[in-house]
Design a protein around this motif. Structure first.
Motif, PDB file in Angstrom:
ATOM      1  N   ARG A 303       0.828  -1.206   0.000  1.00  0.00           N
ATOM      2  CA  ARG A 303       0.000   0.000   0.000  1.00  0.00           C
ATOM      3  C   ARG A 303       0.864   1.257   0.000  1.00  0.00           C
ATOM      4  NH1 ARG A 303      -3.472  -3.451   3.070  1.00  0.00           N
ATOM      5  NH2 ARG A 303      -2.410  -2.958   5.035  1.00  0.00           N
ATOM      6  N   GLN A 304       1.971   1.215   0.731  1.00  0.00           N
ATOM      7  CA  GLN A 304       2.880   2.365   0.757  1.00  0.00           C
ATOM      8  C   GLN A 304       3.453   2.630  -0.635  1.00  0.00           C
ATOM      9  OE1 GLN A 304       5.996   2.105   3.720  1.00  0.00           O
ATOM     10  NE2 GLN A 304       7.276   3.606   2.673  1.00  0.00           N
ATOM     11  N   ILE A 305       3.837   1.570  -1.323  1.00  0.00           N
ATOM     12  CA  ILE A 305       4.375   1.702  -2.681  1.00  0.00           C
ATOM     13  C   ILE A 305       3.347   2.335  -3.613  1.00  0.00           C
ATOM     14  CG2 ILE A 305       5.073   0.361  -4.715  1.00  0.00           C
ATOM     15  CD1 ILE A 305       6.359  -1.645  -2.689  1.00  0.00           C
ATOM     16  N   GLU A 306       2.125   1.862  -3.530  1.00  0.00           N
ATOM     17  CA  GLU A 306       1.075   2.363  -4.417  1.00  0.00           C
ATOM     18  C   GLU A 306       0.703   3.809  -4.101  1.00  0.00           C
ATOM     19  OE1 GLU A 306      -1.745  -0.693  -3.696  1.00  0.00           O
ATOM     20  OE2 GLU A 306      -0.789  -2.103  -5.073  1.00  0.00           O
ATOM     21  N   ARG A 307       0.712   4.166  -2.807  1.00  0.00           N
ATOM     22  CA  ARG A 307       0.403   5.550  -2.433  1.00  0.00           C
ATOM     23  C   ARG A 307       1.418   6.529  -3.015  1.00  0.00           C
ATOM     24  NH1 ARG A 307      -0.887   3.467   2.791  1.00  0.00           N
ATOM     25  NH2 ARG A 307       1.185   4.077   3.536  1.00  0.00           N
ATOM     26  N   ARG A 308       2.655   6.063  -3.176  1.00  0.00           N
ATOM     27  CA  ARG A 308       3.717   6.945  -3.669  1.00  0.00           C
ATOM     28  C   ARG A 308       3.827   6.922  -5.192  1.00  0.00           C
ATOM     29  NH1 ARG A 308       8.967   6.885   0.199  1.00  0.00           N
ATOM     30  NH2 ARG A 308       9.349   8.699  -1.127  1.00  0.00           N
ATOM     31  N   GLY A 309       2.913   6.218  -5.847  1.00  0.00           N
ATOM     32  CA  GLY A 309       2.843   6.271  -7.305  1.00  0.00           C
ATOM     33  C   GLY A 309       3.612   5.203  -8.037  1.00  0.00           C
ATOM     34  N   PHE A 310       4.047   4.158  -7.315  1.00  0.00           N
ATOM     35  CA  PHE A 310       4.786   3.063  -7.925  1.00  0.00           C
ATOM     36  C   PHE A 310       3.934   1.788  -7.895  1.00  0.00           C
ATOM     37  CE2 PHE A 310       7.691   5.996  -5.785  1.00  0.00           C
ATOM     38  CZ  PHE A 310       8.517   6.377  -6.824  1.00  0.00           C
ATOM     39  N   ALA A 311       4.500   0.690  -8.372  1.00  0.00           N
ATOM     40  CA  ALA A 311       3.761  -0.568  -8.363  1.00  0.00           C
ATOM     41  C   ALA A 311       4.732  -1.742  -8.297  1.00  0.00           C
ATOM     42  CB  ALA A 311       2.879  -0.703  -9.607  1.00  0.00           C
ATOM     43  N   VAL A 312       4.224  -2.863  -7.855  1.00  0.00           N
ATOM     44  CA  VAL A 312       4.964  -4.124  -7.888  1.00  0.00           C
ATOM     45  C   VAL A 312       4.456  -4.918  -9.088  1.00  0.00           C
ATOM     46  CG1 VAL A 312       5.394  -6.311  -6.685  1.00  0.00           C
ATOM     47  CG2 VAL A 312       5.333  -4.156  -5.402  1.00  0.00           C
ATOM     48  N   ALA A 313       5.360  -5.502  -9.839  1.00  0.00           N
ATOM     49  CA  ALA A 313       4.967  -6.294 -10.998  1.00  0.00           C
ATOM     50  C   ALA A 313       4.082  -7.471 -10.573  1.00  0.00           C
ATOM     51  CB  ALA A 313       6.209  -6.813 -11.731  1.00  0.00           C
ATOM     52  N   GLU A 314       3.193  -7.867 -11.457  1.00  0.00           N
ATOM     53  CA  GLU A 314       2.313  -9.003 -11.213  1.00  0.00           C
ATOM     54  C   GLU A 314       2.605 -10.094 -12.234  1.00  0.00           C
ATOM     55  OE1 GLU A 314       0.266  -9.235  -8.750  1.00  0.00           O
ATOM     56  OE2 GLU A 314       0.013  -7.157  -8.053  1.00  0.00           O
ATOM     57  N   GLU A 315       2.630 -11.321 -11.793  1.00  0.00           N
ATOM     58  CA  GLU A 315       2.852 -12.417 -12.736  1.00  0.00           C
ATOM     59  C   GLU A 315       1.694 -12.489 -13.722  1.00  0.00           C
ATOM     60  OE1 GLU A 315       3.858 -16.045 -10.707  1.00  0.00           O
ATOM     61  OE2 GLU A 315       5.668 -15.165  -9.831  1.00  0.00           O
ATOM     62  N   ARG A 316       2.067 -12.689 -14.981  1.00  0.00           N
ATOM     63  CA  ARG A 316       1.166 -12.759 -16.140  1.00  0.00           C
ATOM     64  C   ARG A 316       0.715 -11.397 -16.644  1.00  0.00           C
ATOM     65  NH1 ARG A 316      -2.422 -18.203 -16.630  1.00  0.00           N
ATOM     66  NH2 ARG A 316      -0.977 -19.652 -15.654  1.00  0.00           N
ATOM     67  N   GLU A 317       1.193 -10.324 -16.044  1.00  0.00           N
ATOM     68  CA  GLU A 317       0.827  -9.026 -16.606  1.00  0.00           C
ATOM     69  C   GLU A 317       1.494  -8.877 -17.968  1.00  0.00           C
ATOM     70  OE1 GLU A 317       2.510  -6.278 -13.648  1.00  0.00           O
ATOM     71  OE2 GLU A 317       3.724  -5.425 -15.244  1.00  0.00           O
ATOM     72  N   ARG A 318       0.808  -8.155 -18.865  1.00  0.00           N
ATOM     73  CA  ARG A 318       1.289  -7.979 -20.218  1.00  0.00           C
ATOM     74  C   ARG A 318       1.453  -6.497 -20.533  1.00  0.00           C
ATOM     75  NH1 ARG A 318      -2.223 -11.951 -24.078  1.00  0.00           N
ATOM     76  NH2 ARG A 318      -1.415 -10.451 -25.595  1.00  0.00           N
ATOM     77  N   ARG A 319       2.477  -6.190 -21.302  1.00  0.00           N
ATOM     78  CA  ARG A 319       2.724  -4.829 -21.761  1.00  0.00           C
ATOM     79  C   ARG A 319       3.038  -4.879 -23.255  1.00  0.00           C
ATOM     80  NH1 ARG A 319       2.475  -0.154 -18.227  1.00  0.00           N
ATOM     81  NH2 ARG A 319       1.984  -1.081 -16.209  1.00  0.00           N
ATOM     82  N   SER A 320       2.231  -4.217 -24.029  1.00  0.00           N
ATOM     83  CA  SER A 320       2.469  -4.215 -25.471  1.00  0.00           C
ATOM     84  C   SER A 320       3.617  -3.279 -25.814  1.00  0.00           C
ATOM     85  CB  SER A 320       1.208  -3.800 -26.226  1.00  0.00           C
ATOM     86  OG  SER A 320       0.847  -2.475 -25.922  1.00  0.00           O
ATOM     87  N   LEU A 321       4.317  -3.609 -26.860  1.00  0.00           N
ATOM     88  CA  LEU A 321       5.446  -2.811 -27.331  1.00  0.00           C
ATOM     89  C   LEU A 321       5.153  -2.213 -28.712  1.00  0.00           C
ATOM     90  CD1 LEU A 321       8.403  -5.166 -26.307  1.00  0.00           C
ATOM     91  CD2 LEU A 321       7.621  -3.115 -25.116  1.00  0.00           C
TER      92      LEU A 321
END
Length: 321
Positions: A303-321
């Motif tokens: 929650r602290q990470i997310e409040r500061r505008g960052f994120a933790v990677a999630e398994e199976r998340e996808r990012r198009s290039l």
């Protein structure tokens, strides 16, 4: 199918983003898209989560609930047009990660790995190559991209040299800053980073597609030890998977953490605090140790990470290039 709006209402905000990423709903990376994409296959430190022989509270939930378990850090790069797939690091969880990749992007001919890019010679980043040996898959000249010391390490030490002799793998030497063209609009560039290089050098990767770019640095000592400001790389990419092995000093009682230097998450967040929300939003923390409280999606650290505008990677998340 349940309407997206109904599902969204049932999910907490931070869980909704991870769910959308897994569906490929972020950046238009739908299942029918011809755009190359990255998929996260693991987010944990070399030993995975939970870690072997850990009976402490940090791993108790993961032993009890398989849904909380996480694989060692790895990415896959997929080009839907050609059906080619590349891995970034071959972890101890190789077989499960390859299975996940087969489900996300089915191969045209098994196992159809166009190549594996290695970052360095610590066990969580290359030991999965064993699965390409004759005792398991019997690889068919799978290209393994590696820096010079890593090439010598694999060629000169068993059991890895057997993979080379039997042509289960074919070593492809890399050079610092030298781009590898994978397709007309897809490339990978290695760059050296400071780390504990007992056996090999260590690199991160700049992954560039037709529309977007990504950064992968699962291991580095401290940002200030690197002559290249990490902010310079953040400005070049759309998403950055960055070393987040430990959350803060004192995480491992009785251990001198100077012997295992990594940028603490709190250090990275403080350093990046001056960046714009857009730049901070590019950061996806990865390579979390089993002691790292941020590996728990429902914990205070997350929650602290997310409040500061960052994120933790999630398994199976996808990012198009």
């Amino acid at each position: 199918m349940v309407a997206l709006s109904v599902v969204a209402k049932a999910l907490r905000p931070r869980c909704l983003l991870a769910w959308l990423l897994c569906l490929g709903a972020v950046h238009g990376a739908g299942p029918e898209s011809d755009v190359p994409f990255i998929v996260v296959l693991g987010i944990a430190q070399d030993a995975g989560y939970p870690q072997a022989a850990c009976a402490k509270a940090c791993c108790a939930d993961a032993w009890a609930d398989p849904n909380r378990r996480r694989h060692a850090a790895s990415l896959a790069l997929v080009d839907p047009q050609s059906g080619r797939r590349w891995l970034f690091d071959a972890t101890p969880d190789f077989k499960m990660q390859l299975r996940t990749l087969d489900r996300v992007a089915p191969p045209k001919s098994a196992p159809d790995l166009a190549g594996i890019f290695l970052t360095h010679g610590h066990i969580g980043h290359y030991s999965g190559l064993l699965h390409l040996g004759r005792e398991v898959m019997g690889g068919r000249k799978v290209p393994v991209f590696a820096m010079p010391r890593m090439v010598r390490f694999l060629s000169g030490n068993g059991p890895w040299d057997q993979l080379v002799r039997l042509k289960d793998i074919v070593l492809q030497p890399l050079a610092d800053g030298q781009k590898v063209e994978l397709t007309e609009n897809l490339s990978v560039t290695p760059f050296m980073v400071p780390h504990r290089d007992e056996y090999t050098e260590t690199v991160g990767y700049f992954i560039e597609g037709p529309n977007r770019a990504a950064l992968f640095i699962p291991d580095i000592d401290k940002w200030e030890k690197w002559e290249t400001p990490i902010e310079r790389w953040l400005a070049k990419v759309d998403v950055a998977y960055l070393d987040a092995t430990f959350f803060a000093e004192g995480e491992i009682p009785g251990r001198n953490m100077n012997e295992i230097p990594h940028p603490f998450i709190v250090e990275s967040m403080d350093r990046f605090a001056k960046l714009s929300p857009e730049q901070r939003g590019k950061v996806r923390f990865i390579h979390l140790n089993h002691t790292n409280p941020a590996i728990r999606p429902d914990g205070d650290a997350r929650r602290q990470i997310e409040r500061r505008g960052f994120a933790v990677a999630e398994e199976r998340e996808r990012r198009s290039l």
